[in-house]
Design an enzyme around this catalytic site. Structure first.
Site, PDB file in Angstrom:
ATOM      1  N   GLY B  53     -24.313  31.202  51.011  1.00 16.69           N
ATOM      2  CA  GLY B  53     -24.771  29.912  51.483  1.00 16.69           C
ATOM      3  C   GLY B  53     -24.954  28.939  50.335  1.00 16.69           C
ATOM      4  O   GLY B  53     -25.175  29.338  49.192  1.00 16.69           O
ATOM      5  N   SER B  54     -24.862  27.641  50.621  1.00 15.42           N
ATOM      6  CA  SER B  54     -25.229  26.640  49.633  1.00 15.42           C
ATOM      7  C   SER B  54     -26.749  26.582  49.562  1.00 15.42           C
ATOM      8  O   SER B  54     -27.447  27.131  50.406  1.00 15.42           O
ATOM      9  CB  SER B  54     -24.665  25.270  50.030  1.00 15.42           C
ATOM     10  OG  SER B  54     -23.254  25.292  49.951  1.00 15.42           O
ATOM     11  N   GLY B  55     -27.258  25.898  48.531  1.00 18.34           N
ATOM     12  CA  GLY B  55     -28.709  25.809  48.381  1.00 18.34           C
ATOM     13  C   GLY B  55     -29.239  26.740  47.304  1.00 18.34           C
ATOM     14  O   GLY B  55     -30.435  26.750  47.046  1.00 18.34           O
ATOM     15  N   HIS B  56     -28.340  27.543  46.701  1.00 17.42           N
ATOM     16  CA  HIS B  56     -28.751  28.470  45.643  1.00 17.42           C
ATOM     17  C   HIS B  56     -28.217  28.040  44.277  1.00 17.42           C
ATOM     18  O   HIS B  56     -28.161  28.837  43.356  1.00 17.42           O
ATOM     19  CB  HIS B  56     -28.238  29.877  45.938  1.00 17.42           C
ATOM     20  CG  HIS B  56     -28.602  30.396  47.282  1.00 17.42           C
ATOM     21  ND1 HIS B  56     -29.910  30.467  47.702  1.00 17.42           N
ATOM     22  CD2 HIS B  56     -27.849  30.855  48.309  1.00 17.42           C
ATOM     23  CE1 HIS B  56     -29.932  30.965  48.943  1.00 17.42           C
ATOM     24  NE2 HIS B  56     -28.697  31.191  49.323  1.00 17.42           N
ATOM     25  N   LYS B 104     -23.634  39.544  48.315  1.00  9.41           N
ATOM     26  CA  LYS B 104     -25.079  39.769  48.364  1.00  9.41           C
ATOM     27  C   LYS B 104     -25.437  40.427  49.706  1.00  9.41           C
ATOM     28  O   LYS B 104     -24.882  40.064  50.744  1.00  9.41           O
ATOM     29  CB  LYS B 104     -25.834  38.437  48.218  1.00  9.41           C
ATOM     30  CG  LYS B 104     -25.593  37.774  46.876  1.00  9.41           C
ATOM     31  CD  LYS B 104     -26.450  36.543  46.677  1.00  9.41           C
ATOM     32  CE  LYS B 104     -26.219  35.452  47.722  1.00  9.41           C
ATOM     33  NZ  LYS B 104     -24.808  35.015  47.829  1.00  9.41           N
ATOM     34  N   ASP B 109     -23.366  37.443  54.999  1.00 11.84           N
ATOM     35  CA  ASP B 109     -22.426  37.591  53.882  1.00 11.84           C
ATOM     36  C   ASP B 109     -21.615  38.872  54.039  1.00 11.84           C
ATOM     37  O   ASP B 109     -20.402  38.883  53.854  1.00 11.84           O
ATOM     38  CB  ASP B 109     -23.179  37.613  52.549  1.00 11.84           C
ATOM     39  CG  ASP B 109     -23.840  36.277  52.240  1.00 11.84           C
ATOM     40  OD1 ASP B 109     -23.121  35.348  51.864  1.00 11.84           O
ATOM     41  OD2 ASP B 109     -25.067  36.165  52.401  1.00 11.84           O
ATOM     42  N   HIS B 218     -33.815  32.553  50.854  1.00  8.57           N
ATOM     43  CA  HIS B 218     -33.400  31.712  51.974  1.00  8.57           C
ATOM     44  C   HIS B 218     -34.566  31.036  52.666  1.00  8.57           C
ATOM     45  O   HIS B 218     -34.533  30.751  53.853  1.00  8.57           O
ATOM     46  CB  HIS B 218     -32.606  32.529  52.993  1.00  8.57           C
ATOM     47  CG  HIS B 218     -31.282  32.949  52.459  1.00  8.57           C
ATOM     48  ND1 HIS B 218     -31.071  34.187  51.915  1.00  8.57           N
ATOM     49  CD2 HIS B 218     -30.117  32.280  52.339  1.00  8.57           C
ATOM     50  CE1 HIS B 218     -29.815  34.273  51.501  1.00  8.57           C
ATOM     51  NE2 HIS B 218     -29.225  33.130  51.740  1.00  8.57           N
TER      52      HIS B 218
END
Lengths: 199, 330
Positions: B53-56, B104, B109, B218
């Site tokens: 996911g984006s945001g990491h 991950k 994922d 998350h």
């Protein structure tokens, strides 16, 4: 008998329902997930309706398989592969008949649900979409309305459960007391059968 | 909540356009959401593809480049990418030597990468996978989805990337990646929840005087909530949680990782306490990295990851790397 138009109406009704309920699904996903179940499914089902308008497959099986592929390609997260597999495997089980009986649909959905259980490794009681889908399949032989009610009951029954699969499982006991968003969206998908049949 | 964005729907695409402008050494496909090192495929070299996911950020796109990842696929915010992205990335970077997927351990994922591996193999691409699951806050995989993959992802991507750059074969690169994962453990704490652009409000409610112990990346709450602690107390709790599980006999790599909203002033201070605990427990430290590397949007807090290493892993860790977020030895 259920023809291609019925399955198109099913997918359209499911997409409309996800659109209407997106905020509620996201709100349910907030305390035990990451607050995007509604927006993810909305993106996926919008892609499904757009593709069905463009490609217009003419058998029940082809419609569900195309819808499943679209969900896998657009939703992401766990919901994409799980919902995608549900529809794809159900569609595959329907074969290339132009019309199917309600019994054939019931058997096919059961195959789809089995495939979801195999992919995600979840069983009834794990606080997942399976908790809505399994009772729905069992009630499908009676009527769409009975299946929708069973799915809704199954979704509500996830509230006291402790999650054992997916992101909510990381919360352990803190996942207790929240309705599972995946079971809730699954109940919407089953309820859309009622709308499609005009019952 | 104020955010420096246009609308939530275009956050990921906007970030990719900006990343492309800042890093001409990367080929960024904004429409299909794939970030590739521009010189790929590199002849004879195993390719490394990761995503999530984006945001990491900077994970994973910030780790694309010589010495680390060949390509990365960013999903929607906190949502795994879809198989189409991963297959596209694999096809773009495969030189014929095969592709290692670094995944991950989060259900989304795992499922999407599994589907992608099947599709890529249908296209004649040899694919191997490594699962990163380092988070000791998740204990019992019988009743959970298993340990989450968090900070150790950086160690796996860097060390396996160096092995691939040396021209080691796919099977060997995969086994080194597994070795890094098996020898890594993490524990994270949150001082505040994060806010996803789509929701616009914090993902959980954390009163000012409390913190969450054992969080993932998350925005989900952790396993336990306690009254706020000092950096010293948090380091004692976190490092001991890791060491009780890892029990290293060799020196360790240390990653003191910010979750996005904790300044370096605090992270360095926290690192001082982490080093103190390690010293008290008699664990020698080989290298330390401090910064925001595996983040959770605007969450305040930090995680500690330790990786027990041998001489070969240390050599691979020290090998040159040139990516937007990690760069040394060149």
């Amino acid at each position: 008998m259920l023809d291609a138009d019925f399955f198109r109406r099913w997918m359209t009704a499911a997409a409309a329902s996800v659109d209407r309920e997106a905020e509620r699904l996201t709100a349910l996903d907030s305390p035990i997930g990451d607050a995007d179940h509604g927006s993810n499914l909305q993106r996926g089902f919008r892609a499904v309706t757009a593709t069905l308008e463009k490609e217009a497959p003419d058998t029940p099986g082809a419609i569900l398989q195309l819808a499943g592929r679209q969900l896998i390609s657009t939703v992401g997260g766990a919901s994409g592969p799980l919902y995608g597999t549900l529809l794809r495997r159900t569609g595959k089980a329907l074969g290339d008949a132009t019309e199917v009986t309600e019994q054939q649909l019931t058997d096919a959905v059961r195959e789809g649900v089995d495939a979801v259980m195999a992919l995600g490794g979840a069983a009834p009681g794990d606080k997942t979409m399976i908790d809505a889908l399994v009772p729905a399949v069992d009630a499908l032989a009676t009527s769409f309305r009975a299946a929708a009610a069973a799915a809704e009951e199954g979704a509500v029954a996830t509230i006291p459960l402790q999650a054992r699969k997916g992101r909510a499982s990381y919360l352990g006991e803190r996942s207790i007391g929240h309705q599972d968003p995946g079971a809730t969206s699954s109940a919407l998908l089953i309820a859309a059968l009622v709308e499609a049949s005009g019952e | 909540m104020k955010m420096l964005i246009n609308v939530p729907e275009t956050v990921v695409a906007d970030a990719l356009r900006g990343m492309a402008a800042a890093h001409p050494e990367l080929a960024v496909d904004v429409e299909n959401r794939v970030i590739v090192r521009r010189d790929a495929p590199v002849a004879g070299k195993v390719a490394l593809v990761s995503g999530g996911g984006s945001g990491h950020e900077p994970l994973h796109g910030g780790f694309v480049g010589p010495g680390m990842l060949s390509a990365a696929c960013p999903g929607e915010v906190f949502t795994s990418p879809v198989p189409d992205q991963m297959v596209r990335a694999a096809a773009a970077v495969d030189s014929g030597a095969g592709v290692l997927f670094i995944v991950k351990n989060y259900t989304g994922d795992v499922l999407n990468f599994e589907m992608a591996a099947e599709l890529a193999e249908d296209e004649g691409i040899q694919v191997a996978k490594v699962l990163v699951n380092d988070d000791v806050a998740v204990t019992d995989s019988l009743y959970t989805a298993g340990r989450r993959g968090t900070g150790a992802t950086l160690f796996v991507e860097k060390i396996a990337g160096a092995a691939a750059d040396e021209g080691q074969p796919l099977e060997r690169v995969q086994s080194i990646a597994r070795q890094v994962n098996e020898n890594s453990r993490s524990f994270g704490v949150a001082l505040s929840a994060c806010t996803t652009p789509a929701k616009g409000t914090p993902t959980f409610d954390l009163p000012p005087g409390e913190l969450e112990l054992g969080i993932g990346i998350h925005g989900e709450p952790g396993r336990e909530r306690r009254p706020m602690m000092t950096a010293r107390e948090i380091a004692d709790f976190s490092v001991n949680a890791v060491l009780d599980d890892l029990e290293p006999r060799n020196p360790v790599l240390v990653l003191v990782n910010g979750m996005g909203a904790t300044p370096l002033l605090e992270l360095y201070g926290y690192n001082a306490e982490v080093q103190r605990v390690l010293s008290e427990r008699g664990v020698p430290v080989a290298r330390t990295l401090v910064g925001n590397y595996v983040t959770s949007l605007d969450m305040a807090g930090a995680s500690v990851t330790l990786c027990q290493i041998d001489e070969e892993l240390l050599r691979l860790w020290d090998a040159p790397v040139s990516t937007p977020a990690l760069r040394w030895g060149l």
